[in-house]
Design a protein around this motif. Sequence first.
Motif, short mmCIF file in Angstrom:
data_model
loop_
_atom_site.label_atom_id
_atom_site.label_comp_id
_atom_site.label_asym_id
_atom_site.label_seq_id
_atom_site.Cartn_x
_atom_site.Cartn_y
_atom_site.Cartn_z
N HIS A 37 0.82 -1.21 0.00
CA HIS A 37 0.00 0.00 0.00
C HIS A 37 0.86 1.27 0.00
O HIS A 37 0.55 2.23 -0.70
N VAL A 38 1.95 1.26 0.76
CA VAL A 38 2.85 2.42 0.78
C VAL A 38 3.44 2.63 -0.61
O VAL A 38 3.56 3.78 -1.07
N ARG A 39 3.78 1.56 -1.29
CA ARG A 39 4.32 1.68 -2.65
C ARG A 39 3.28 2.31 -3.58
O ARG A 39 3.61 3.22 -4.36
N ALA A 40 2.03 1.88 -3.49
CA ALA A 40 0.98 2.44 -4.34
C ALA A 40 0.79 3.93 -4.06
O ALA A 40 0.67 4.74 -5.00
N VAL A 41 0.78 4.31 -2.80
CA VAL A 41 0.64 5.72 -2.42
C VAL A 41 1.83 6.52 -2.94
O VAL A 41 1.67 7.57 -3.56
N THR A 42 3.02 6.00 -2.72
CA THR A 42 4.24 6.69 -3.12
C THR A 42 4.30 6.89 -4.63
O THR A 42 4.58 7.99 -5.11
N LEU A 43 4.02 5.85 -5.39
CA LEU A 43 4.06 5.97 -6.84
C LEU A 43 3.03 6.97 -7.36
O LEU A 43 3.30 7.74 -8.28
N THR A 44 1.85 6.96 -6.75
CA THR A 44 0.82 7.92 -7.15
C THR A 44 1.25 9.35 -6.86
O THR A 44 1.14 10.23 -7.71
N LYS A 45 1.76 9.57 -5.65
CA LYS A 45 2.20 10.91 -5.26
C LYS A 45 3.35 11.39 -6.13
O LYS A 45 3.34 12.53 -6.61
N LEU A 46 4.34 10.55 -6.37
CA LEU A 46 5.50 10.97 -7.16
C LEU A 46 5.15 11.17 -8.63
O LEU A 46 5.71 12.04 -9.29
N ARG A 47 4.21 10.38 -9.13
CA ARG A 47 3.75 10.56 -10.51
C ARG A 47 3.12 11.94 -10.68
O ARG A 47 3.19 12.54 -11.74
N ARG A 48 2.53 12.46 -9.61
CA ARG A 48 1.90 13.78 -9.63
C ARG A 48 2.88 14.89 -9.24
O ARG A 48 2.49 16.03 -9.06
N ASN A 49 4.15 14.52 -9.05
CA ASN A 49 5.18 15.47 -8.59
C ASN A 49 4.86 16.03 -7.21
O ASN A 49 5.11 17.21 -6.94
N GLU A 50 4.30 15.22 -6.34
CA GLU A 50 3.95 15.63 -4.98
C GLU A 50 4.86 14.92 -3.98
O GLU A 50 4.94 13.70 -3.98
N SER A 51 5.53 15.69 -3.15
CA SER A 51 6.35 15.14 -2.08
C SER A 51 5.48 14.96 -0.84
O SER A 51 4.43 15.59 -0.72
N PHE A 52 5.93 14.12 0.08
CA PHE A 52 5.19 13.93 1.33
C PHE A 52 6.11 13.34 2.39
O PHE A 52 7.17 12.81 2.09
#
Length: 107
Positions: A22-37
């Motif tokens: 789940h963390v991988r899915a969240v991370t890939l989605t956020k980074l694909r959008r150029n969003e850091s977290f």
Amino acid sequence: MGHLTYGNSTLPIDVEDETLTHVRAVTLTKLRRNESFALTLHTPGGVETLWVQAAIPLRFVMEEESPIDRALLVKMMNAANSSGGLDLTRAEFADVAAAPQLHAMSA
């Protein structure tokens, strides 16, 4: 048990496969959008917060990929979108990491 390697560190951070999927899915989605977290989790040294952004190397290694639980994914995405980031030490996510993996068996 899978692990996450962050930045130039050679020490992996152990994370349950279900949580890491789940963390991988969240991370890939956020980074694909150029969003850091911010990502907060338990490490061998205690609780650590990592700043996740596209310029920092990040590696996910899992023994076995788990099915995606949509409700959990939505909770994690909402947390990652918040000012506090995705905090896996919170009770709602810690319970997932501690949950036993059940597998169906035939007789």
